[in-house]
Design an enzyme around this catalytic site. Structure first.
Site, PDB file in Angstrom:
ATOM      1  N   GLY A 188      -2.075 -11.948   8.520  1.00 25.68           N
ATOM      2  CA  GLY A 188      -1.261 -11.899   7.003  1.00 25.68           C
ATOM      3  C   GLY A 188      -0.415 -11.142   7.061  1.00 25.68           C
ATOM      4  O   GLY A 188      -0.630  -9.941   6.998  1.00 25.68           O
ATOM      5  N   VAL A 245      -4.689 -17.829  13.352  1.00 21.16           N
ATOM      6  CA  VAL A 245      -5.926 -17.129  13.864  1.00 21.16           C
ATOM      7  C   VAL A 245      -6.970 -18.459  13.741  1.00 21.16           C
ATOM      8  O   VAL A 245      -7.374 -18.976  12.663  1.00 21.16           O
ATOM      9  CB  VAL A 245      -6.202 -15.998  13.044  1.00 21.16           C
ATOM     10  CG1 VAL A 245      -7.548 -15.495  13.578  1.00 21.16           C
ATOM     11  CG2 VAL A 245      -5.102 -14.970  13.343  1.00 21.16           C
ATOM     12  N   ALA A 276      -6.378 -10.140   5.778  1.00 21.69           N
ATOM     13  CA  ALA A 276      -5.559  -9.769   4.393  1.00 21.69           C
ATOM     14  C   ALA A 276      -4.802 -11.255   4.259  1.00 21.69           C
ATOM     15  O   ALA A 276      -3.583 -11.556   4.296  1.00 21.69           O
ATOM     16  CB  ALA A 276      -4.551  -8.877   4.742  1.00 21.69           C
ATOM     17  N   VAL A 277      -5.541 -12.243   3.880  1.00 24.81           N
ATOM     18  CA  VAL A 277      -5.115 -13.608   3.815  1.00 24.81           C
ATOM     19  C   VAL A 277      -5.002 -14.103   2.513  1.00 24.81           C
ATOM     20  O   VAL A 277      -4.894 -15.346   2.266  1.00 24.81           O
ATOM     21  CB  VAL A 277      -6.044 -14.562   4.645  1.00 24.81           C
ATOM     22  CG1 VAL A 277      -5.763 -14.241   6.112  1.00 24.81           C
ATOM     23  CG2 VAL A 277      -7.405 -14.564   4.455  1.00 24.81           C
ATOM     24  N   GLY A 278      -5.008 -13.214   1.467  1.00 22.43           N
ATOM     25  CA  GLY A 278      -4.788 -13.640   0.208  1.00 22.43           C
ATOM     26  C   GLY A 278      -6.144 -13.221  -0.565  1.00 22.43           C
ATOM     27  O   GLY A 278      -7.167 -12.834  -0.097  1.00 22.43           O
ATOM     28  N   ARG A 279      -6.220 -13.607  -1.821  1.00 19.52           N
ATOM     29  CA  ARG A 279      -7.298 -13.329  -2.937  1.00 19.52           C
ATOM     30  C   ARG A 279      -7.534 -14.669  -3.832  1.00 19.52           C
ATOM     31  O   ARG A 279      -6.595 -15.162  -3.860  1.00 19.52           O
ATOM     32  CB  ARG A 279      -6.973 -12.198  -3.650  1.00 19.52           C
ATOM     33  CG  ARG A 279      -6.723 -11.085  -2.936  1.00 19.52           C
ATOM     34  CD  ARG A 279      -6.593  -9.618  -3.874  1.00 19.52           C
ATOM     35  NE  ARG A 279      -7.455  -9.551  -4.798  1.00 19.52           N
ATOM     36  CZ  ARG A 279      -8.721  -8.668  -4.680  1.00 19.52           C
ATOM     37  NH1 ARG A 279      -8.802  -8.080  -3.331  1.00 19.52           N
ATOM     38  NH2 ARG A 279      -9.537  -8.246  -5.310  1.00 19.52           N
ATOM     39  N   ASP A 319      -5.815 -11.906 -12.829  1.00 20.29           N
ATOM     40  CA  ASP A 319      -5.831 -12.746 -11.693  1.00 20.29           C
ATOM     41  C   ASP A 319      -6.632 -13.813 -11.694  1.00 20.29           C
ATOM     42  O   ASP A 319      -6.556 -14.778 -10.877  1.00 20.29           O
ATOM     43  CB  ASP A 319      -6.523 -11.664 -10.595  1.00 20.29           C
ATOM     44  CG  ASP A 319      -5.881 -10.748 -10.050  1.00 20.29           C
ATOM     45  OD1 ASP A 319      -4.730 -10.422 -10.466  1.00 20.29           O
ATOM     46  OD2 ASP A 319      -6.169  -9.991  -9.184  1.00 20.29           O
ATOM     47  N   ALA A 327      -1.265  -6.533 -11.359  1.00 18.22           N
ATOM     48  CA  ALA A 327      -2.065  -5.683 -12.236  1.00 18.22           C
ATOM     49  C   ALA A 327      -1.096  -5.642 -13.610  1.00 18.22           C
ATOM     50  O   ALA A 327      -1.699  -5.808 -14.553  1.00 18.22           O
ATOM     51  CB  ALA A 327      -2.211  -4.255 -11.747  1.00 18.22           C
ATOM     52  N   HIS A 451      25.624  10.350 -11.542  1.00 15.09           N
ATOM     53  CA  HIS A 451      26.093  10.518 -10.116  1.00 15.09           C
ATOM     54  C   HIS A 451      25.674  11.912  -9.630  1.00 15.09           C
ATOM     55  O   HIS A 451      25.753  12.755 -10.481  1.00 15.09           O
ATOM     56  CB  HIS A 451      27.613  10.411 -10.024  1.00 15.09           C
ATOM     57  CG  HIS A 451      28.030  10.751  -8.844  1.00 15.09           C
ATOM     58  ND1 HIS A 451      27.756   9.765  -7.690  1.00 15.09           N
ATOM     59  CD2 HIS A 451      28.796  11.423  -8.106  1.00 15.09           C
ATOM     60  CE1 HIS A 451      28.401  10.112  -6.495  1.00 15.09           C
ATOM     61  NE2 HIS A 451      28.891  11.486  -6.745  1.00 15.09           N
TER      62      HIS A 451
END
Ligand code: NAD
Length: 478
Positions: A188, A245, A276-279, A319, A327, A451
């Site tokens: 991922g 995969v 780490a392919v998502g939640r 989520d 978050a 600046h």
């Protein structure tokens, strides 16, 4: 305080704890239920973000960046180092200290605001009624006028790569490795894959990232994504796109990964594999089968623009509902719902949510990308400014990337701002404020910036929309 509560919140992550605190600030009698336990088996507040996500990953991203900067770039600015060593167990321990400080901070905020924390599992039985099971298995029923569901999300596991402790790990496992693996594979090239891949690449691992999609970061403005891909490659991340995969086998503490790419079947050996392919939304435990709350086919609780479910007095945030799994989006939803319960009428502006990927340089954006504007046939103008022309970035030896602004062709209203560069996460806040106020690119151009600062790149990019940036030769002149 005890029941009947005005509000019961299920979940004490950034969405749930913010909802609980805001409701209590508004004088409501609030309980917040959370089942999480820390490394020592004690209850912890703060959810994934504080315990296993945003905060611990940032502690390791910052530590690993400091180490890699000292190793690779201190000599560029005239600092000689010798005997530089990394101490991964110390980095992990410090990360745990940061987490402990912040989670205990939520406890103090709860007690200071009068929120009742309940450690265990909460489940909505029906509107107004919640079942609470403590860690000893004791079950009770709690009444509340309003229930806010904030159960968060969990990492997706895929059948080809079942987790094996310390060898095939999810993001949580990847934040607790005690040494940099020699060969690290990541499945991922999303936000988590790139952040964790960066941590371990900086600490010396050879990192291969396997990504099923052919495009790199499709949700990011593609000009920015292309530049980011090139920079990450130069840092040693071997990102292989279009690779699916299909299997893995673990033996002798190592993992062999099978994948398919355009050339057919391939294998890759690694010491550690991060998945780490998502939640996905974590709603199973929070909703009784017959509680009457609608869930869509991907498991998200169905809500309207105000996070109200189909049942009066039941809300869902964070989520577990539509929208990006971020978050800060959950926090704003929590505050909105608490205030609506108290009789106010706030809104969340879903068109103005900042996104950040904490690689180095960071990638941050708000609003629409160029490819989205094209797809929607919206006429737009662009302006950009490279950090290579920023005095502050050059002085800091940190001048990769650019600020890119997209503005409506007719009204000049800012439609999207995209940053690849140092402190992009902080710079994008300026764009969010400008867009919240409906600013035009000219408004930003007419604003004075200190600046020398990195922020001047935002100013110059805004000026360049109209073709008159000062510190670069403009293609379009007025
Ligand atoms: P993601 O959806 O961002 O990326 C997962 C990637 O895995 C996708 O690109 C997908 O194509 C790929 N993939 C899936 N199956 C695959 C396979 N079999 N082979 C190869 N590639 C495969 O998910 P994530 O990175 O796990 O993050 C999860 C959520 O957490 C996201 O919504 C993210 O926004 C959030 N998050 C945000 C931050 C932040 O704001 N900085 C940090 C971490 C996580």
């Amino acid at each position: 305080m005890s029941e009947p509560y005005d509000v019961i919140v299920i979940g004490a992550g950034p969405a749930g704890y913010a909802a609980a605190i805001r409701a209590a600030q508004l004088g409501l009698n609030v309980a917040c239920i959370d089942s999480s336990l820390g490394k020592d088996g004690e209850p912890v507040l703060g959810g994934t973000c504080l315990n296993w996500g945003c905060i611990p990953s940032k502690a390791l991203l910052d530590a690993s960046h400091k180490y890699a900067d000292a190793r690779d770039h201190f000599a560029d600015v005239g600092i000689k180092t010798s005997g530089l060593e990394m101490d991964v167990p110390k980095m992990i321990a410090r990360k745990d200290e940061v987490v402990a400080k912040l989670t205990s901070g939520i406890q103090s905020l709860f007690s200071g605001n009068g929120v009742t924390p309940l450690s265990g599992t909460g489940q909505l039985l029906k509107p107004g009624l919640v079942s609470f099971t403590d860690h000893q298995g004791q079950v009770s029923e709690l009444k509340a006028k309003h229930v806010i569901l904030a159960p968060g999300s969990v990492a997706v596991e895929i059948p080809p790569t079942p987790l094996v402790e310390n060898v095939v790990v999810d993001a949580t496992g990847a934040l607790n490795l005690q040494a940099a693996p020699e060969r690290l594979a990541v499945i991922g090239a999303g936000v988590i894959g790139l952040e964790l891949g960066s941590v371990w690449a900086r600490l010396g691992s050879q990192v291969v990232v396997l990504e099923a999609l052919k495009d790199f970061l499709p949700m990011v403005d593609q000009r920015i994504a292309r530049d980011a891909q090139r920079l990450l490659k130069s840092q040693g991340l071997d990102i292989r796109l279009g690779t699916l995969v299909t299997g893995s086998s673990v033996g002798n503490g190592k993992v062999s990964i099978a994948y398919q790419d355009a050339d057919g079947d391939q294998t890759l050996d690694a010491d550690v594999l991060i998945v780490a392919v998502g939640r996905r939304p974590n709603t199973a435990a929070a909703l009784a089968a017959d509680c009457g709350i609608a869930v869509d086919d991907r498991g998200f609780i169905e809500v309207d623009d105000h996070c109200q479910t189909g049942s009066a007095g039941v809300y869902a945030i964070g989520d577990a509902v539509r929208g990006p799994m971020l978050a800060h989006k959950g926090t704003e939803e929590g505050v909105m719902v608490a205030e609506r319960i108290a009789g106010f009428k706030p809104e969340v502006n879903y068109a103005c949510i900042p996104n950040v990927i904490y690689t180095h340089p960071e990638i941050a954006w708000v609003g629409q990308t160029e490819q989205e504007l094209k797809a929607a046939s919206i006429e737009y103008k662009t302006g950009s400014f490279p950090f290579a022309a920023s005095g502050r970035a050059l002085a800091a030896n940190d001048s990769d990337g650019m600020v890119k602004i997209l503005a409506d062709a007719e009204t000049d209203r800012i439609l999207g701002v995209h940053v690849l560069g140092p402190q992009a996460s902080e710079l994008v806040a300026q764009a969010v404020i400008a867009m919240e106020f409906g600013a035009s690119a000219e408004d930003l151009g007419l604003t004075m910036f200190a600046h020398p600062t990195l922020s001047e790149a935002m100013h110059e990019a805004a000026l360049s929309v109209a073709g008159h940036a000062i510190h670069m030769v403009n293609k379009k002149q007025r």
